[in-house]
Design a protein around this motif. Structure first.
Motif, PDB file in Angstrom:
ATOM      1  N   TYR A 263      16.461  78.135  71.890  1.00  0.00           N
ATOM      2  CA  TYR A 263      15.882  78.791  73.069  1.00  0.00           C
ATOM      3  C   TYR A 263      16.021  78.936  74.169  1.00  0.00           C
ATOM      4  O   TYR A 263      15.805  77.672  74.878  1.00  0.00           O
ATOM      5  CB  TYR A 263      14.817  79.676  72.109  1.00  0.00           C
ATOM      6  CG  TYR A 263      14.554  79.975  71.344  1.00  0.00           C
ATOM      7  CD1 TYR A 263      15.096  81.622  70.660  1.00  0.00           C
ATOM      8  CD2 TYR A 263      13.884  79.606  70.469  1.00  0.00           C
ATOM      9  CE1 TYR A 263      14.892  82.399  69.752  1.00  0.00           C
ATOM     10  CE2 TYR A 263      13.973  80.287  69.073  1.00  0.00           C
ATOM     11  CZ  TYR A 263      14.750  81.947  68.683  1.00  0.00           C
ATOM     12  OH  TYR A 263      14.410  81.808  67.413  1.00  0.00           O
TER      13      TYR A 263
ATOM     14  N   ASP B  43      17.995  83.245  80.754  1.00  0.00           N
ATOM     15  CA  ASP B  43      18.994  84.169  81.349  1.00  0.00           C
ATOM     16  C   ASP B  43      18.963  83.652  82.775  1.00  0.00           C
ATOM     17  O   ASP B  43      18.876  82.688  83.135  1.00  0.00           O
ATOM     18  CB  ASP B  43      18.385  85.165  81.506  1.00  0.00           C
ATOM     19  CG  ASP B  43      17.646  86.249  82.314  1.00  0.00           C
ATOM     20  OD1 ASP B  43      16.380  85.176  82.058  1.00  0.00           O
ATOM     21  OD2 ASP B  43      17.595  86.354  83.788  1.00  0.00           O
ATOM     22  N   GLU B  44      20.705  83.753  82.934  1.00  0.00           N
ATOM     23  CA  GLU B  44      20.976  83.119  84.402  1.00  0.00           C
ATOM     24  C   GLU B  44      20.255  82.984  85.548  1.00  0.00           C
ATOM     25  O   GLU B  44      19.815  82.184  86.258  1.00  0.00           O
ATOM     26  CB  GLU B  44      22.515  83.193  84.764  1.00  0.00           C
ATOM     27  CG  GLU B  44      23.277  83.949  83.961  1.00  0.00           C
ATOM     28  CD  GLU B  44      23.671  83.035  82.734  1.00  0.00           C
ATOM     29  OE1 GLU B  44      23.713  81.549  83.195  1.00  0.00           O
ATOM     30  OE2 GLU B  44      24.134  82.935  81.827  1.00  0.00           O
TER      31      GLU B  44
ATOM     32  N   TRP C 275      16.973  73.270  84.326  1.00  0.00           N
ATOM     33  CA  TRP C 275      18.604  72.760  84.168  1.00  0.00           C
ATOM     34  C   TRP C 275      18.302  71.758  84.770  1.00  0.00           C
ATOM     35  O   TRP C 275      19.443  70.715  84.717  1.00  0.00           O
ATOM     36  CB  TRP C 275      19.021  73.716  84.295  1.00  0.00           C
ATOM     37  CG  TRP C 275      20.290  73.932  84.107  1.00  0.00           C
ATOM     38  CD1 TRP C 275      21.181  72.770  82.939  1.00  0.00           C
ATOM     39  CD2 TRP C 275      21.727  73.880  85.376  1.00  0.00           C
ATOM     40  NE1 TRP C 275      22.821  73.848  82.850  1.00  0.00           N
ATOM     41  CE2 TRP C 275      22.638  73.696  84.312  1.00  0.00           C
ATOM     42  CE3 TRP C 275      21.790  74.416  86.238  1.00  0.00           C
ATOM     43  CZ2 TRP C 275      24.073  73.664  85.077  1.00  0.00           C
ATOM     44  CZ3 TRP C 275      22.342  74.173  86.837  1.00  0.00           C
ATOM     45  CH2 TRP C 275      23.997  73.878  86.512  1.00  0.00           C
TER      46      TRP C 275
ATOM     47  N   GLN D 158      25.025  70.314  79.826  1.00  0.00           N
ATOM     48  CA  GLN D 158      25.679  71.430  79.260  1.00  0.00           C
ATOM     49  C   GLN D 158      24.814  72.119  78.546  1.00  0.00           C
ATOM     50  O   GLN D 158      23.605  71.490  77.744  1.00  0.00           O
ATOM     51  CB  GLN D 158      27.036  70.797  77.995  1.00  0.00           C
ATOM     52  CG  GLN D 158      28.044  71.898  77.686  1.00  0.00           C
ATOM     53  CD  GLN D 158      28.291  72.238  78.801  1.00  0.00           C
ATOM     54  OE1 GLN D 158      27.837  74.403  79.745  1.00  0.00           O
ATOM     55  NE2 GLN D 158      29.394  71.977  79.676  1.00  0.00           N
TER      56      GLN D 158
ATOM     57  N   LYS E 242      26.475  76.444  73.408  1.00  0.00           N
ATOM     58  CA  LYS E 242      26.265  77.872  73.512  1.00  0.00           C
ATOM     59  C   LYS E 242      25.613  79.076  72.168  1.00  0.00           C
ATOM     60  O   LYS E 242      25.753  80.300  72.542  1.00  0.00           O
ATOM     61  CB  LYS E 242      27.842  77.857  74.017  1.00  0.00           C
ATOM     62  CG  LYS E 242      28.396  78.057  73.026  1.00  0.00           C
ATOM     63  CD  LYS E 242      29.806  78.929  73.244  1.00  0.00           C
ATOM     64  CE  LYS E 242      31.296  78.721  72.058  1.00  0.00           C
ATOM     65  NZ  LYS E 242      32.382  78.855  71.494  1.00  0.00           N
ATOM     66  N   SER E 243      25.453  77.851  71.470  1.00  0.00           N
ATOM     67  CA  SER E 243      24.823  78.831  70.247  1.00  0.00           C
ATOM     68  C   SER E 243      23.514  79.317  70.728  1.00  0.00           C
ATOM     69  O   SER E 243      23.257  79.933  69.349  1.00  0.00           O
ATOM     70  CB  SER E 243      25.109  78.088  68.603  1.00  0.00           C
ATOM     71  OG  SER E 243      24.353  77.041  68.768  1.00  0.00           O
ATOM     72  N   ALA E 244      23.013  78.805  71.938  1.00  0.00           N
ATOM     73  CA  ALA E 244      21.451  78.989  72.174  1.00  0.00           C
ATOM     74  C   ALA E 244      21.100  80.896  72.331  1.00  0.00           C
ATOM     75  O   ALA E 244      21.935  80.951  73.181  1.00  0.00           O
ATOM     76  CB  ALA E 244      20.943  78.538  73.375  1.00  0.00           C
ATOM     77  N   ASN E 245      20.710  80.639  71.584  1.00  0.00           N
ATOM     78  CA  ASN E 245      19.747  82.399  71.946  1.00  0.00           C
ATOM     79  C   ASN E 245      19.088  81.917  73.410  1.00  0.00           C
ATOM     80  O   ASN E 245      18.639  81.363  73.797  1.00  0.00           O
ATOM     81  CB  ASN E 245      18.806  82.905  71.154  1.00  0.00           C
ATOM     82  CG  ASN E 245      18.957  82.316  69.333  1.00  0.00           C
ATOM     83  OD1 ASN E 245      20.388  83.363  68.897  1.00  0.00           O
ATOM     84  ND2 ASN E 245      18.181  81.862  68.763  1.00  0.00           N
ATOM     85  N   VAL E 246      19.939  83.032  73.613  1.00  0.00           N
ATOM     86  CA  VAL E 246      18.830  83.939  75.437  1.00  0.00           C
ATOM     87  C   VAL E 246      17.862  84.401  75.148  1.00  0.00           C
ATOM     88  O   VAL E 246      18.284  85.702  74.792  1.00  0.00           O
ATOM     89  CB  VAL E 246      20.287  84.726  76.090  1.00  0.00           C
ATOM     90  CG1 VAL E 246      20.018  84.245  77.866  1.00  0.00           C
ATOM     91  CG2 VAL E 246      20.944  83.265  76.428  1.00  0.00           C
TER      92      VAL E 246
END
Lengths: 286, 278
Positions: free
Chosen positions: B157, B160-161, B170, B178, B181-185
């Motif tokens: 999990y 958002d940006e 991060w 990195q 990209k399959s991570a839930n947001v």
């Protein structure tokens, strides 16, 4: 013209004018929204940056701003929901308009009318704490926040919309033709299939249009349930991100970035999808 | 007549309560008495909830003061305050020597924003290293059993940006690596907690101020991500939040900086999930 007559004429004209103003104002609002979206989009169309948006990878950290996964996500989630909800809504309408007992039918209609009043966030929240964990433990795949979870919840959201459209026109047709059809020797089922259904076709059409529009346009359900990973799903249990959820997730970012610009494009696309499906259905059904 | 009198007494009581409530923090707001004018603030996103709350209180107290708050990120904050376009430029990092010299800026750190890695309370794992966290989020480690847990796929999990929490996590913990990209947001600290509390195989991160018993904050390199460890500096996934002014602040700007660093500010800072700095 006597004074009572001119009064009536004056009243009639005033109401007509007021209604015209309402109509003009509504159209003006819609056009303004489209205008603003285009205005904000203009710079990135002119300098060609929108081509970067039509890519398949979304990763602002490495300057990739593709929103194609979100387009696919929106279509997958909403299409599935309508596919599930439409037969349910149609079946319920038949049940409430002749197949089932009347008192039960009336109760069902009341219940479904009540469903329209439930705020979407309530559906979304309940699904997030019940449905998503359930899907996870049943399928043992992923987190449960997925295309399927969002679609199932959206089904409950669009079902009443579709149902009420079909039900209203079916009721009207029933009122006009049911006794006539039965007196011609048709059975209840025959009357529904050959007389009522064709007469109620407007309801079936409008139900599909409004249901689809609601499914594509809903934000909070996909935001809270679809998982929001910007990827192409391999299965219905994978996390997807819809255009609407994307707007909600990106709206607070730096307003100079292409990530921020992308949400206007998403907005324009959403308007486009509604417009196309609306027009398409009208053309097909003529 | 008795009834009327009672109503009057009740009315007085209500009035007294209202006056009392308003005056509870009025001492702090007194510095804005008789002031007038506009203060523009821009910069870091993480600062916004604190700035908004302070601005609201000030503008309610004295409607002749107008405070505007814009986002834009730390870079924009420095730029705008440096060029004199805003009174306060917020940054989520210390200013560089070059920035201080070029614009003559003065920094006021007012809060610590710390981020904890969190899992479901049922998860047997309670300690991770930085490199393990990096491998988990990049998708290199996919199963909890590789970390000594049960045999189950890890559900990621992330935020958002626009999230300041994501920025700290991060920047400092993933070292800008990195994220799979399959991570839930999820869209907020609250949504993150909800997701993790329901997902026995999930891992995510929240602002330290948001940690409670519904989730388990894991020890990072042996250090508990507590408010205290973050304040002392032994827990590293933190940053300070700064307000920056061009030269020594004066008037309304000075009063605002003092207000945010005062007891009222501390309340807003804690409410936003950060740790107040004295």
């Amino acid at each position: 013209m006597n004074s009572a007559g001119s009064m009536r004429w004056f009243f009639y004209e005033t109401v007509k004018m007021a209604l015209l103003l309402c109509a003009l104002f509504s159209s003006f609002l819609v056009l303004t929204i489209l205008g603003f979206l285009s205005y904000f989009m203009a710079p990135i169309i002119v300098n060609g940056e929108f081509r970067e948006l039509l890519a398949t990878i979304w990763n602002p950290a490495s300057d990739s701003f593709g929103i194609v996964p979100m387009i696919i996500g929106s279509l997958c989630v909403s299409f599935t929901a309508v596919i599930l909800a439409y037969p349910l809504a149609a079946g319920l309408s038949y049940y409430c308009n002749g197949i089932g007992p009347q008192f039960l039918g009336n109760k069902l209609i009341k219940l479904i009318e009540f469903m329209v009043c439930i705020p979407t966030v309530v559906y979304a929240f309940i699904s997030a704490i019940l449905l998503a964990p359930m899907l996870r433990s049943i399928f043992q795949h992923g987190s449960g926040f997925s295309w399927l979870a969002a679609s199932l919840t959206l089904t409950i959201l669009v079902l009443p919309t579709i149902f009420l459209m079909i039900n209203t026109s079916m009721k009207e047709a029933n009122h006009k033709f049911r006794v006539l059809a039965l007196s011609l020797g048709m059975t209840q089922a025959q009357a529904l299939a050959w007389v009522i259904t064709p007469q109620a076709r407007t309801g079936f059409k409008v139900g599909l249009i409004l249901g689809s529009a609601r499914a594509v346009g809903d934000t909070i359900i996909s935001l809270m349930l679809a998982g929001n990973a910007a990827q192409f799903p391999d299965s219905m249990l994978d996390s997807v991100r819809t255009l609407t959820a994307h707007i909600a997730l990106v709206v607070a970012t730096d307003s100079k970035s292409l990530a921020y610009q992308s949400i206007f494009f998403c907005g324009l696309l959403l308007c486009g999808i509604s417009a196309i499906s609306n027009l398409g259905l009208r053309m097909v059904s003529k | 007549m008795v009834v009327v009198r009672n109503v009057r007494v009740l009315g007085l009581l209500v009035l007294a309560c209202a006056v009392f409530c308003v005056s509870a923090h009025a001492g702090e707001l007194d510095r804005f008495q008789g002031m007038e004018g506009t203060l523009d603030i821009a910069g870091g996103t993480a600062h916004i909830p604190v700035m908004k709350e302070a601005a609201q209180k000030i503008m309610t107290f004295n409607p002749r003061i107008k405070i505007t708050i814009a986002a834009g990120g730390s870079g924009v904050g420095v730029q705008k305050v440096g060029e004199g376009m805003v009174g306060i430029g917020n940054t989520g990092r210390a200013l560089s020597q070059a920035e201080i010299e070029k614009f003559g800026l003065k920094s006021f750190p007012f809060a610590i924003d710390g981020v904890a890695v969190a899992v479901n309370p049922e998860n047997p794992i309670s300690e991770l290293t930085s490199s393990q966290v990096q491998d988990i989020f990049s998708g290199k480690i996919k199963n909890w059993k590789d970390l000594g847990g049960k045999d189950a796929i890890i559900n990621l999990y992330t935020r958002d940006e626009a999230s300041g929490t994501r920025e700290v996590f991060w920047d400092i913990l993933l070292k800008k690596g990195q994220v799979d990209k399959s991570a839930n947001v999820v869209a907020s600290n609250g949504a993150m907690k909800l997701a993790l509390s329901k997902d026995p195989n999930g891992i995510g991160y929240v602002g330290i101020g948001h940690v409670d018993k519904t989730i388990k904050a894991v020890k990072l390199e042996g250090t508990i991500p507590s408010q205290q460890n973050a304040a002392e500096g032994s827990y590293k996934v933190t940053r300070k939040l700064y307000m920056n002014t061009k030269g020594e602040p004066e008037g309304l700007t000075k009063a605002f900086v003092e207000y945010v660093k005062g007891p009222d500010g501390a309340v807003f800072i804690e409410k936003s999930g950060y740790i107040p700095l004295k």
